[in-house]
Design a protein around this motif. Structure first.
Motif, PDB file in Angstrom:
ATOM      1  N   LEU A  90       0.833  -1.199   0.000  1.00  0.00           N
ATOM      2  CA  LEU A  90       0.000   0.000   0.000  1.00  0.00           C
ATOM      3  C   LEU A  90       0.870   1.253   0.000  1.00  0.00           C
ATOM      4  O   LEU A  90       2.019   1.235   0.452  1.00  0.00           O
ATOM      5  N   ALA A  91       0.293   2.322  -0.536  1.00  0.00           N
ATOM      6  CA  ALA A  91       0.995   3.602  -0.582  1.00  0.00           C
ATOM      7  C   ALA A  91       0.904   4.273   0.783  1.00  0.00           C
ATOM      8  O   ALA A  91      -0.183   4.424   1.343  1.00  0.00           O
ATOM      9  N   LEU A  92       2.053   4.640   1.329  1.00  0.00           N
ATOM     10  CA  LEU A  92       2.120   5.264   2.649  1.00  0.00           C
ATOM     11  C   LEU A  92       2.351   6.759   2.506  1.00  0.00           C
ATOM     12  O   LEU A  92       3.218   7.193   1.741  1.00  0.00           O
ATOM     13  N   GLU A  93       1.585   7.544   3.240  1.00  0.00           N
ATOM     14  CA  GLU A  93       1.809   8.981   3.327  1.00  0.00           C
ATOM     15  C   GLU A  93       1.679   9.370   4.794  1.00  0.00           C
ATOM     16  O   GLU A  93       0.591   9.289   5.367  1.00  0.00           O
ATOM     17  N   ALA A  94       2.775   9.752   5.394  1.00  0.00           N
ATOM     18  CA  ALA A  94       2.816  10.062   6.826  1.00  0.00           C
ATOM     19  C   ALA A  94       3.173  11.527   7.038  1.00  0.00           C
ATOM     20  O   ALA A  94       4.228  11.982   6.596  1.00  0.00           O
ATOM     21  N   ASP A  95       2.293  12.265   7.697  1.00  0.00           N
ATOM     22  CA  ASP A  95       2.545  13.673   8.025  1.00  0.00           C
ATOM     23  C   ASP A  95       3.077  13.787   9.447  1.00  0.00           C
ATOM     24  O   ASP A  95       2.723  13.001  10.329  1.00  0.00           O
ATOM     25  N   PHE A  96       3.909  14.789   9.674  1.00  0.00           N
ATOM     26  CA  PHE A  96       4.469  14.980  11.014  1.00  0.00           C
ATOM     27  C   PHE A  96       4.822  16.440  11.231  1.00  0.00           C
ATOM     28  O   PHE A  96       4.990  17.219  10.287  1.00  0.00           O
ATOM     29  N   GLN A  97       4.938  16.807  12.495  1.00  0.00           N
ATOM     30  CA  GLN A  97       5.399  18.137  12.888  1.00  0.00           C
ATOM     31  C   GLN A  97       6.094  18.005  14.233  1.00  0.00           C
ATOM     32  O   GLN A  97       5.549  17.405  15.161  1.00  0.00           O
ATOM     33  N   GLU A  98       7.276  18.560  14.337  1.00  0.00           N
ATOM     34  CA  GLU A  98       8.061  18.417  15.563  1.00  0.00           C
ATOM     35  C   GLU A  98       8.930  19.659  15.795  1.00  0.00           C
ATOM     36  O   GLU A  98       9.434  20.255  14.847  1.00  0.00           O
ATOM     37  N   MET A  99       9.066  20.006  17.058  1.00  0.00           N
ATOM     38  CA  MET A  99       9.941  21.105  17.447  1.00  0.00           C
ATOM     39  C   MET A  99      11.305  20.553  17.869  1.00  0.00           C
ATOM     40  O   MET A  99      11.391  19.669  18.719  1.00  0.00           O
ATOM     41  N   PHE A 100      12.353  21.070  17.260  1.00  0.00           N
ATOM     42  CA  PHE A 100      13.722  20.752  17.669  1.00  0.00           C
ATOM     43  C   PHE A 100      14.268  21.979  18.389  1.00  0.00           C
ATOM     44  O   PHE A 100      14.409  23.050  17.797  1.00  0.00           O
ATOM     45  N   SER A 101      14.548  21.812  19.667  1.00  0.00           N
ATOM     46  CA  SER A 101      14.913  22.950  20.511  1.00  0.00           C
ATOM     47  C   SER A 101      16.416  23.222  20.489  1.00  0.00           C
ATOM     48  O   SER A 101      17.232  22.307  20.332  1.00  0.00           O
ATOM     49  N   TYR A 102      16.749  24.515  20.674  1.00  0.00           N
ATOM     50  CA  TYR A 102      18.146  24.870  20.896  1.00  0.00           C
ATOM     51  C   TYR A 102      18.513  24.455  22.321  1.00  0.00           C
ATOM     52  O   TYR A 102      17.775  24.732  23.266  1.00  0.00           O
ATOM     53  N   PRO A 103      19.646  23.797  22.523  1.00  0.00           N
ATOM     54  CA  PRO A 103      20.014  23.356  23.869  1.00  0.00           C
ATOM     55  C   PRO A 103      20.203  24.503  24.853  1.00  0.00           C
ATOM     56  O   PRO A 103      20.065  24.320  26.062  1.00  0.00           O
ATOM     57  N   ASP A 104      20.505  25.692  24.342  1.00  0.00           N
ATOM     58  CA  ASP A 104      20.814  26.814  25.238  1.00  0.00           C
ATOM     59  C   ASP A 104      19.619  27.742  25.432  1.00  0.00           C
ATOM     60  O   ASP A 104      19.763  28.861  25.921  1.00  0.00           O
TER      61      ASP A 104
END
Length: 216
Positions: A90-104
């Motif tokens: 089957l054809a897969l379509e996966a949406d996502f959203q994520e925050m990558f934080s600055y360590p400081d």
């Protein structure tokens, strides 16, 4: 997730944010085709085969506390129908959203004076390391959520015969004569009685034959 060891920029799932910069509101769009990593999907059920092409479309947005990554992954997933056990794709379509934080930076985007001693609050956060971020954990979570937990080859798949395992789609009229278990014992008893009667009749016929010979 707390900051990790140095990321390898040669990894196709590691992305560089240096060009984006740290000015809030800056945007960058990326497309990349990668080879699927091992065990991408629901193990033992359905997933994207290792090495299969995965198309990524990403939107990187610089915000005060880090980089907000929004994207879509597209690929072909393979598995097995849970009803008839036939291979499926089957054809897969996966949406996502994520925050990558600055360590400081803290949650408000302000630079921390000193690193916090208690790292519990950072357990579920993803971080940018030396301008790089690793998309793999986000991709894995998105793919699992987008895949069916019980994949079927067709919505109306009839599955397998519970008696003999035959594929019902190939023989829609397939059936077995069912016997009510409540009568099964009586049928067995009836069969025993019939066998006994036959034996008695055979014995009677034999005795009759002997008598006839004696009379002669």
């Amino acid at each position: 997730m707390a900051p990790n060891a140095r990321l390898d920029h040669r990894n196709p799932l590691v992305f560089d944010t240096h060009e984006l910069g740290r000015r809030p509101g800056a945007l960058q769009r990326l497309t990349r085709e990668i080879d699927a990593p091992k065990d991408l999907g629901i193990q033992g059920v359905i997933g994207v085969p290792e090495g299969a092409p995965v198309e990524l479309e990403l939107r990187l947005e610089s915000v005060m506390e880090g980089v907000l990554v929004t994207g879509t992954a597209r690929a072909q997933a393979k598995g097995e129908c849970v009803r008839c056990l036939e291979p499926l794709e089957l054809a897969l379509e996966a949406d996502f959203q994520e925050m990558f934080s600055y360590p400081d930076a803290d949650d408000r985007g302000r630079v921390k004076a000193e690193p916090a001693d208690d790292a519990e609050e950072d357990e579920d956060r993803l971080f940018i390391e030396d301008g790089l971020f690793d998309l793999e954990p986000v991709l894995r979570d998105a793919v699992v959520l987008a895949l069916p937990m019980q994949p079927v080859c067709q919505d109306d798949c009839l599955g397998l015969c519970s008696e003999c395992g035959a594929r019902l789609k190939d023989d829609p009229d397939h059936h077995h004569d069912a016997v009510d278990i409540r009568w099964a014992a009586l049928q067995g008893l009836a069969g025993s009685l019939e066998d006994g009667e036959k034996d008695e009749m055979s014995g009677a016929d034999a005795e009759a034959g002997v008598d006839e010979k004696q009379e002669k």
